[in-house]
Design an enzyme around this catalytic site. Structure first.
Site, short mmCIF file in Angstrom:
data_model
loop_
_atom_site.label_atom_id
_atom_site.label_comp_id
_atom_site.label_asym_id
_atom_site.label_seq_id
_atom_site.Cartn_x
_atom_site.Cartn_y
_atom_site.Cartn_z
N LYS A 68 0.85 -1.20 0.00
CA LYS A 68 0.00 0.00 0.00
C LYS A 68 0.87 1.23 0.00
CE LYS A 68 -4.45 1.11 0.44
NZ LYS A 68 -5.61 0.25 0.12
N TYR A 128 -19.71 8.78 0.46
CA TYR A 128 -20.33 8.71 -0.87
C TYR A 128 -19.29 8.98 -1.95
CZ TYR A 128 -24.55 8.61 -3.77
OH TYR A 128 -25.53 8.26 -4.68
N GLY A 129 -18.19 8.22 -1.90
CA GLY A 129 -17.13 8.35 -2.90
C GLY A 129 -17.30 7.29 -3.97
N ASN A 130 -16.17 6.79 -4.48
CA ASN A 130 -16.22 5.82 -5.57
C ASN A 130 -17.01 4.56 -5.17
OD1 ASN A 130 -15.50 4.82 -8.17
ND2 ASN A 130 -13.98 3.53 -7.16
N ALA A 131 -16.60 3.92 -4.09
CA ALA A 131 -17.27 2.68 -3.69
C ALA A 131 -18.71 2.95 -3.24
CB ALA A 131 -16.49 2.00 -2.57
N GLY A 132 -18.90 3.97 -2.41
CA GLY A 132 -20.22 4.24 -1.84
C GLY A 132 -21.25 4.63 -2.89
N1 GLU Z 1 -7.37 0.32 -3.00
C1 GLU Z 1 -8.16 -0.84 -3.24
C2 GLU Z 1 -8.20 -1.71 -2.00
O1 GLU Z 1 -8.01 -1.25 -0.90
C3 GLU Z 1 -7.76 -1.59 -4.50
C4 GLU Z 1 -6.35 -2.06 -4.56
C5 GLU Z 1 -5.90 -2.60 -5.91
O2 GLU Z 1 -6.69 -2.58 -6.85
O3 GLU Z 1 -4.76 -3.03 -5.99
O4 GLU Z 1 -8.50 -2.87 -2.06
#
Ligand code: GLU
Length: 415
Positions: free
Chosen positions: A105, A218-222
């Protein structure tokens, strides 16, 4: 908020799963430390000519099952411990989704909304340059996370390829289609969550019943969760972002709310709902609560007030270990982040495969492969959960840690 930092949360989660695994303590000890963490300093030239010194990190947690994989986050609260925790959660997540990856990360401590487009590009290129010696298609493959986008991935890839002097499209995922992105990556996190939730509802005898949900973040996932989940009978009645929330027991209209969010930058003040606080969104009388932003929002201070019967963690680390126990004791099922939001990295893996072979798949194929993989993962975890009568997070960790440790055992301890 929990008294623990995110990395301490991870350590606790490992300890809570360890007793159900018959493994040597040395492997647990190895899992408790990231393998390596790169800290970089980026001198960012601002539009006014001055230079701002910005800190960034890339953490490699474990690579027993394959190259490190995970997103890069831009946020003003990013710190080393958070990036380390997020990388560790990626190890667990990739093993959960049965991907040929370990966990990594990245993060930059910056408030991206305060930057101009030019500043954002210079910062992104500075970070990509800084981590270029620490990554690659078979080493570590970064991707989007909080506040990072396909445009930012494009600057990352372009910088990396120029540093190396060759084309290497699968060194990053989450790219736009034009640069080798995958169909279905945009809503993959929310979609994967939907498949997992569908399986849980099936087992609980709730699938097909009219259900309500609120979304915190309420971003990308939400926002994609709002767009998709009526397919499994879920009506979203409340949503919030960093500026506040909106609530309407009759349901929120996705297209209309998105229009308002695009125009005003927030869901609060939406005329189709009543203005509420984030706490009211978390504690609303709904069937499902979907935290989809940052860590620690469901914690020991508010967990007892959560009325939802299911918490679907589209965010990473939204529930503290204390809250996990309180929710469980109150009969709430917490579908843990490392499973619930694993659709994003799973479709990243599909993008990586497509980029390496040059064979691009239809959206239907992506959806089917994602569904198959997560349905299988859910089934195996659900079985472990019932067998040991443990929380779903513990069951998920038991299975994932078992896979990683098996990989480590085959490799042996060397050097
Ligand atoms: N950031 C996303 C996660 O936390 C996706 C990570 C990725 O696609 O490598 O799972």
């Amino acid at each position: 908020m929990s008294k623990m930092n995110p990395y301490e949360m991870f350590l606790k989660q490992v300890d809570e799963a360890a007793p159900f695994l018959k493994v040597e303590q040395e492997f647990i000890d190895i899992l408790k430390e990231p393998k390596e963490v790169l800290e970089i300093t980026i001198p960012l030239r601002l539009d006014d000519g001055t230079v701002k010194v910005v800190k960034g990190w890339r953490s490699h947690h474990n690579n027993a099952l394959g190259p490190y994989k995970g997103g890069v986050r831009y946020h003003s609260n990013v710190c080393k411990e958070e990036v380390m925790a997020l990388s560790a959660w990626m190890s667990i997540k990739c093993a959960t989704a049965m991907l040929p990856y370990g966990g990594g990360k990245g993060g930059i401590r910056i408030a991206p909304r305060e930057l101009s487009q030019g500043e954002l590009e210079r910062l992104s290129r500075g970070f990509a340059l800084g981590i270029s010696r620490f990554m690659g298609t078979d080493v570590d493959i970064p991707a989007p996370d909080v506040y990072t986008t396909p445009q930012i991935m494009s600057w990352f890839v372009d910088t990396y390829e120029k540093v190396k002097g060759w084309s290497e499209p699968s060194c990053y995922t989450g790219k736009p289609l034009e640069l080798g992105g995958s169909l279905g990556r945009g809503d993959a996190t929310a979609r994967g969550g939907m498949y997992v939730l569908r399986e849980a509802l099936k087992d609980m005898g709730l699938l097909g019943k009219p259900l309500t949900a609120t979304i915190q973040g309420y971003g990308n996932a939400g926002s994609f969760a709002h767009a998709l989940y009526d397919q499994i009978g879920i009506k979203v009645v409340g949503a919030s972002d960093s500026k506040g929330g909106t609530y309407n027991p009759k349901g929120l209209d996705y297209a209309d709310l998105m229009k308002h969010k695009r125009a005003s930058g927030t869901v609060s003040d939406y005329p189709g709902g009543e203005k509420v606080s984030t706490d009211q969104i978390l504690e609303a009388p709904v069937d499902i609560l979907i935290p989809a932003a940052l860590e620690g929002v469901v914690n020991e201070a508010n967990a007892a007030k959560v009325k939802a019967k299911i918490v679907l963690e589209l965010a990473n680390g939204p529930t503290t270990p204390e809250a996990d126990v309180i929710l469980h004791e109150n009969g709430t099922l917490v579908i843990p982040d490392v499973l619930a939001n694993s659709g994003g990295v799973t479709v990243s893996c599909f993008e990586w495969i497509q980029g390496r072979t040059g064979d691009f798949w239809s959206e239907k194929t992506v959806h089917e492969k994602l569904d198959e993989r997560l349905t299988q993962a859910f089934g195996e975890i659900w079985k472990i959960k019932k067998e040991h009568n443990i929380r779903m997070r513990q069951a998920t960790y038991v299975r994932a840690m078992g896979r990683i440790i098996s990989g480590m055992r085959f490799r042996g301890i060397w050097p």
